[in-house]
Design an enzyme around this catalytic site. Sequence first.
Site, short mmCIF file in Angstrom:
data_model
loop_
_atom_site.label_atom_id
_atom_site.label_comp_id
_atom_site.label_asym_id
_atom_site.label_seq_id
_atom_site.Cartn_x
_atom_site.Cartn_y
_atom_site.Cartn_z
N ARG A 172 0.85 -1.18 0.00
CA ARG A 172 0.00 0.00 0.00
C ARG A 172 0.89 1.24 0.00
NH1 ARG A 172 -3.47 -2.90 -1.32
NH2 ARG A 172 -5.56 -3.19 -0.46
N GLU A 230 -4.81 7.03 -4.92
CA GLU A 230 -5.02 6.29 -6.18
C GLU A 230 -6.38 6.67 -6.76
OE1 GLU A 230 -4.33 2.12 -5.58
OE2 GLU A 230 -2.27 2.44 -4.96
N HIS A 266 -1.40 -0.21 -9.72
CA HIS A 266 -2.01 -1.14 -8.76
C HIS A 266 -2.54 -2.39 -9.48
CE1 HIS A 266 -3.81 -1.27 -4.48
NE2 HIS A 266 -3.55 -2.50 -4.91
C1 GLV Z 1 -4.80 -5.40 -3.62
O1 GLV Z 1 -4.07 -4.52 -3.32
C2 GLV Z 1 -5.63 -6.08 -2.70
O2 GLV Z 1 -5.71 -5.69 -1.52
O3 GLV Z 1 -6.28 -7.05 -3.13
#
Ligand code: GLV
Length: 334
Positions: free
Chosen positions: A244, A273, A292
């Site tokens: 994160r 994001e 991401h």
């Molecule tokens: C991705 O970052 C998730 O938490 O699945």
Amino acid sequence: MTSNPRVFASHGMESLSVLAGRDLLSPLRERWDCRVWEHARRPVPEEFKALAHPAEGLLCLLTDRVDQDLIQACPRLRAISSFSVGVDHIDLVAATDRGILVGNTPGVLTETTADLAFALLLAAARRVGEASDFLRRGEWAGGHWEIDAFVGKDLHGATLGIIGLGPIGQAVARRAQGFGLRVLGWSRSGREVPGVRGLALPELLAESDFVSVHVALAAETRGLLDARALAQMKPGAVLVNTARGGIVDEVALANALRSGHLGAVGLDVFAQEPAAGDHPLLEFPNAVLTPHIGSASIGTRIRMAELAVDNLVAGLDGHRMPQCANPEVVVKRN
Ligand code: GLV
């Protein structure tokens, strides 16, 4: 659609359903009045709240903020299921206090996310992004094969420090061992993993040529890699973050790249994001940046959808969720 929906799904999963060859939401649609967000854009918080308000079940994404305010606005809510392993976007305390089950999708995305961490590690170490951009800009054409063009760092023989030794951190450690890296690890719980030498965080940062981040975002890990921690890293070291964005101080990271203290970074996650088009890290050619996509393989995204739907069905039926982030909530059978 009915005027009394019992489930709100903030994403219709249409394109994944096409890839899967079936409607991934059908287990919900067949059993409940299911209202689905159907626009290409994401709902703004007020739209989200209005649609979630009458729901007993909520299927959400990691970009949906399920905070105390939202939970309070949904008096009938009994089960929340997130299409993500991380649950930092959900107020778990508020949900647990209300007896609302929260499901997530660990396990199914472990290897796929570890693959992306390794892809970023290799790309940052061997300057793949910079070299690819050079060729695409046409700068190689008419030039030469240069003896020192895009020389990078070897992984074999180097040391990788893994921050967070949960399933994804361990999967990265297995890959690293295969690539001939020495592996160090640190976790908040002091977990021991075979083949990984446990160290305190400052020592791990000082000894590692590469550092990969795999802790969850929580109050204790927010800003864990701040200016002080980044200064403890080896000069020229490479940092990879697929966990994160909030775990790393991005201003301090930009400064560490600008000063040349860090050799390169590979980032899949950002504090905000989507990352802004003028994000300060975009100026660095030695920053490999992806939007991401850690769990973004077709098979894994389908398995995440199935698990998220299974979690919600179980929660609404009053059964244990296959994957529950707050198992202390007592399951109430219908
Ligand atoms: C991705 O970052 C998730 O938490 O699945």
